[in-house]
Design a protein around this motif. Structure first.
Motif, PDB file in Angstrom:
ATOM      1  N   ASP A   1       0.819  -1.210   0.000  1.00  0.00           N
ATOM      2  CA  ASP A   1       0.000   0.000   0.000  1.00  0.00           C
ATOM      3  C   ASP A   1       0.855   1.265   0.000  1.00  0.00           C
ATOM      4  O   ASP A   1       0.414   2.318  -0.481  1.00  0.00           O
ATOM      5  N   LYS A   2       2.102   1.196   0.486  1.00  0.00           N
ATOM      6  CA  LYS A   2       2.955   2.375   0.504  1.00  0.00           C
ATOM      7  C   LYS A   2       3.417   2.762  -0.890  1.00  0.00           C
ATOM      8  O   LYS A   2       3.741   3.927  -1.140  1.00  0.00           O
ATOM      9  N   ASN A   3       3.461   1.792  -1.787  1.00  0.00           N
ATOM     10  CA  ASN A   3       3.928   2.060  -3.153  1.00  0.00           C
ATOM     11  C   ASN A   3       2.814   2.526  -4.080  1.00  0.00           C
ATOM     12  O   ASN A   3       3.070   2.787  -5.259  1.00  0.00           O
ATOM     13  N   LEU A   4       1.599   2.646  -3.580  1.00  0.00           N
ATOM     14  CA  LEU A   4       0.475   3.014  -4.432  1.00  0.00           C
ATOM     15  C   LEU A   4       0.256   4.511  -4.529  1.00  0.00           C
ATOM     16  O   LEU A   4      -0.381   4.992  -5.462  1.00  0.00           O
ATOM     17  N   TRP A   5       0.777   5.259  -3.572  1.00  0.00           N
ATOM     18  CA  TRP A   5       0.445   6.667  -3.470  1.00  0.00           C
ATOM     19  C   TRP A   5       1.608   7.557  -3.875  1.00  0.00           C
ATOM     20  O   TRP A   5       2.766   7.249  -3.620  1.00  0.00           O
ATOM     21  N   VAL A   6       1.275   8.711  -4.520  1.00  0.00           N
ATOM     22  CA  VAL A   6       2.270   9.719  -4.842  1.00  0.00           C
ATOM     23  C   VAL A   6       2.559  10.496  -3.562  1.00  0.00           C
ATOM     24  O   VAL A   6       1.637  11.007  -2.925  1.00  0.00           O
ATOM     25  N   PRO A   7       3.818  10.597  -3.146  1.00  0.00           N
ATOM     26  CA  PRO A   7       4.114  11.285  -1.889  1.00  0.00           C
ATOM     27  C   PRO A   7       3.817  12.776  -1.960  1.00  0.00           C
ATOM     28  O   PRO A   7       3.918  13.398  -3.023  1.00  0.00           O
ATOM     29  N   THR A   8       3.450  13.385  -0.839  1.00  0.00           N
ATOM     30  CA  THR A   8       3.180  14.816  -0.761  1.00  0.00           C
ATOM     31  C   THR A   8       4.487  15.600  -0.766  1.00  0.00           C
ATOM     32  O   THR A   8       5.581  15.027  -0.675  1.00  0.00           O
ATOM     33  N   ARG A   9       4.363  16.937  -0.863  1.00  0.00           N
ATOM     34  CA  ARG A   9       5.561  17.773  -0.862  1.00  0.00           C
ATOM     35  C   ARG A   9       6.336  17.619   0.441  1.00  0.00           C
ATOM     36  O   ARG A   9       7.572  17.588   0.441  1.00  0.00           O
ATOM     37  N   GLU A  10       5.618  17.560   1.545  1.00  0.00           N
ATOM     38  CA  GLU A  10       6.286  17.395   2.843  1.00  0.00           C
ATOM     39  C   GLU A  10       7.019  16.056   2.923  1.00  0.00           C
ATOM     40  O   GLU A  10       8.152  15.974   3.433  1.00  0.00           O
ATOM     41  N   GLU A  11       6.385  14.994   2.398  1.00  0.00           N
ATOM     42  CA  GLU A  11       7.031  13.688   2.412  1.00  0.00           C
ATOM     43  C   GLU A  11       8.269  13.676   1.520  1.00  0.00           C
ATOM     44  O   GLU A  11       9.303  13.094   1.880  1.00  0.00           O
ATOM     45  N   LEU A  12       8.163  14.337   0.348  1.00  0.00           N
ATOM     46  CA  LEU A  12       9.324  14.423  -0.543  1.00  0.00           C
ATOM     47  C   LEU A  12      10.471  15.186   0.110  1.00  0.00           C
ATOM     48  O   LEU A  12      11.635  14.794   0.002  1.00  0.00           O
ATOM     49  N   GLN A  13      10.127  16.311   0.795  1.00  0.00           N
ATOM     50  CA  GLN A  13      11.161  17.086   1.474  1.00  0.00           C
ATOM     51  C   GLN A  13      11.813  16.284   2.585  1.00  0.00           C
ATOM     52  O   GLN A  13      13.034  16.316   2.761  1.00  0.00           O
ATOM     53  N   ALA A  14      10.978  15.529   3.316  1.00  0.00           N
ATOM     54  CA  ALA A  14      11.523  14.689   4.391  1.00  0.00           C
ATOM     55  C   ALA A  14      12.431  13.606   3.820  1.00  0.00           C
ATOM     56  O   ALA A  14      13.503  13.315   4.380  1.00  0.00           O
ATOM     57  N   GLN A  15      12.022  13.013   2.687  1.00  0.00           N
ATOM     58  CA  GLN A  15      12.854  11.999   2.053  1.00  0.00           C
ATOM     59  C   GLN A  15      14.178  12.597   1.564  1.00  0.00           C
ATOM     60  O   GLN A  15      15.244  11.981   1.704  1.00  0.00           O
ATOM     61  N   LYS A  16      14.104  13.828   1.007  1.00  0.00           N
ATOM     62  CA  LYS A  16      15.318  14.494   0.525  1.00  0.00           C
ATOM     63  C   LYS A  16      16.269  14.776   1.679  1.00  0.00           C
ATOM     64  O   LYS A  16      17.482  14.539   1.579  1.00  0.00           O
ATOM     65  N   GLU A  17      15.725  15.307   2.781  1.00  0.00           N
ATOM     66  CA  GLU A  17      16.568  15.584   3.947  1.00  0.00           C
ATOM     67  C   GLU A  17      17.188  14.308   4.504  1.00  0.00           C
ATOM     68  O   GLU A  17      18.355  14.306   4.916  1.00  0.00           O
ATOM     69  N   ALA A  18      16.404  13.235   4.500  1.00  0.00           N
ATOM     70  CA  ALA A  18      16.941  11.958   4.992  1.00  0.00           C
ATOM     71  C   ALA A  18      18.075  11.464   4.099  1.00  0.00           C
ATOM     72  O   ALA A  18      19.105  10.975   4.593  1.00  0.00           O
ATOM     73  N   ARG A  19      17.897  11.619   2.763  1.00  0.00           N
ATOM     74  CA  ARG A  19      18.954  11.205   1.838  1.00  0.00           C
ATOM     75  C   ARG A  19      20.213  12.052   2.027  1.00  0.00           C
ATOM     76  O   ARG A  19      21.332  11.527   2.027  1.00  0.00           O
ATOM     77  N   GLU A  20      20.028  13.394   2.161  1.00  0.00           N
ATOM     78  CA  GLU A  20      21.175  14.278   2.351  1.00  0.00           C
ATOM     79  C   GLU A  20      21.906  13.970   3.657  1.00  0.00           C
ATOM     80  O   GLU A  20      23.138  13.982   3.722  1.00  0.00           O
ATOM     81  N   LYS A  21      21.135  13.703   4.697  1.00  0.00           N
ATOM     82  CA  LYS A  21      21.744  13.361   5.977  1.00  0.00           C
ATOM     83  C   LYS A  21      22.538  12.066   5.879  1.00  0.00           C
ATOM     84  O   LYS A  21      23.670  11.971   6.377  1.00  0.00           O
ATOM     85  N   ALA A  22      21.944  11.074   5.209  1.00  0.00           N
ATOM     86  CA  ALA A  22      22.641   9.800   5.041  1.00  0.00           C
ATOM     87  C   ALA A  22      23.899   9.979   4.200  1.00  0.00           C
ATOM     88  O   ALA A  22      24.950   9.390   4.497  1.00  0.00           O
TER      89      ALA A  22
END
Length: 377
Positions: free
Chosen positions: A285-306
């Motif tokens: 079910d997590k792969n069915l939805w387009v992420p929101t702007r906030e989720e994308l920003q959180a994912q970007k920050e997580a990638r940059e931190k990693a």
């Protein structure tokens, strides 16, 4: 006087009747207690309340039928095994199922190894099942050909040999809730029995029982799910509704009706297949939805931190390598300098010897020449 005598007789009769009634009520309470211990009466309303309704096909977008094996010695699964015999804490799941079958309160269905059909044509006959697994029984009172009932002593119920269960688990994506849910549809007790010569135990799947049929009775049996907390906070119905069990996937519904062992004979490949199916189900079910702007920003920050952490670790590792290389270089330079000094010392000593030898030779030649020059004069 006659009136007083009549009144006295009437009072005696009333008191006698009251005492007799009290005795009868007391006896009936004891009988009802015994009856409640042997069989809890469930009304249709209670059955409907505990029933977990299946979603209609119109509301489903995707479904997957998964077969699991629950080992009663792992995880929280021992909650289905204990107590081994009924006591003050209650009774285990197999006792509940066998008691309901013996009282003709539920139906059970044939184990068909992946081709399960929960229809009247595939209902088992309890008497034949008891004889097949050598469970001693007698006909109970009120038994008839249409509704056979059996009396089975607790000591004759092989609950200690039920060491695992098979369950049919349905993963369904429901459009009403827009979420993936896992629902246990049926359960099968598995008998682990050795022959008279001992050896490795053989598994005998006994029958399938629809979980909705036994939910009202399971909801009344509370179990321990944690050795550290002896307060039974969950009942057997909660145990399956909340997916508190631990089980390995041994089969998924497929056209060829093959188990995972048949599809992946190698143990390593089997484990990889089980893990892959598990991850896909939980992330579907997590792969069915387009992420929101906030989720994308959180994912970007997580990638940059990693990435920053990885670069920091890389720089630290490079620094350690550079320091190590510098130390090695210094040690090599010192060794080279030491070798050079030794060679120079050896060379200078050799040169001194040569000079001394030359000086000696030169001195003797000069003296001879001088003598000759004198003679010539």
């Amino acid at each position: 006087m006659k009136v007083i005598r009549i009144i006295s007789v009437a009072l005696v009769v009333i008191l006698t009747a009251g005492l007799a009634q009290a005795q009868v009520v007391k006896k009936s309470d004891k009988d009802s207690k015994k009856k409640s211990e042997s069989s809890v009466q469930i009304t249709d309303r209670q059955q409907a309340f505990f029933e977990q309704r299946e979603p209609s096909d119109a509301d489903l977008q995707w479904t997957k039928v998964v077969y699991r094996s629950l080992d009663l010695t792992k995880g929280k699964n021992p909650a289905l095994y204990y107590p081994e015999e009924p006591n003050a804490d209650g009774e285990d799941l197999f006792f509940i199922i066998m008691r309901l079958l013996a009282n003709d309160e539920i139906s059970a269905y044939e184990y068909l190894d992946g081709r399960e059909m929960f229809t009247d044509d595939f209902k088992i006959k309890v008497k034949e099942m008891l004889e097949r697994f050598h469970i001693y029984h007698t006909e109970a009172k009120g038994s008839n050909e249409k509704h056979p009932k059996f009396a089975i002593e607790n000591s004759d119920i092989p609950a200690n040999e039920i060491l695992s269960y098979y369950i049919i688990e349905k993963w369904e994506f429901d459009t009403r809730s827009n979420a993936m849910k896992a629902r246990v549809d049926a359960i099968c007790p598995v008998l682990h029995r050795t022959d008279e010569f001992g050896g490795e135990a053989v598994k005998y799947p006994m029958f399938w029982v629809k979980l909705n049929d036994i939910r009202p009775w399971m909801a009344q049996q509370y179990v321990f799910t944690d050795d550290d907390n002896n307060l039974p906070r969950y009942n057997l119905d909660d145990f399956f509704k909340l997916n508190m069990y631990t089980g390995d996937i041994y089969k998924v519904k497929n056209l060829r009706n093959l188990s995972l062992v048949q599809m992946y004979p190698d143990p390593d490949e089997l484990k990889m297949a089980q893990d892959s199916i598990e991850k896909r189900l939980r992330a579907f079910d997590k792969n069915l939805w387009v992420p929101t702007r906030e989720e994308l920003q959180a994912q970007k920050e997580a990638r940059e931190k990693a990435l920053a952490e990885a670069e920091g670790e890389s720089e630290e590792a490079d620094g350690e390598k550079a320091e190590e290389a510098k130390t090695v270089k210094k040690s090599k330079a010192k060794e080279k300098e030491r070798t050079t000094t030794t060679k120079r010392g050896a060379k200078s000593g050799k040169n001194n010897k040569i000079k001394q030898r030359k000086a000696k030779n030169t001195g003797s030649n000069t003296a001879v020449r001088s003598v000759r020059s004198r003679k010539g004069r």
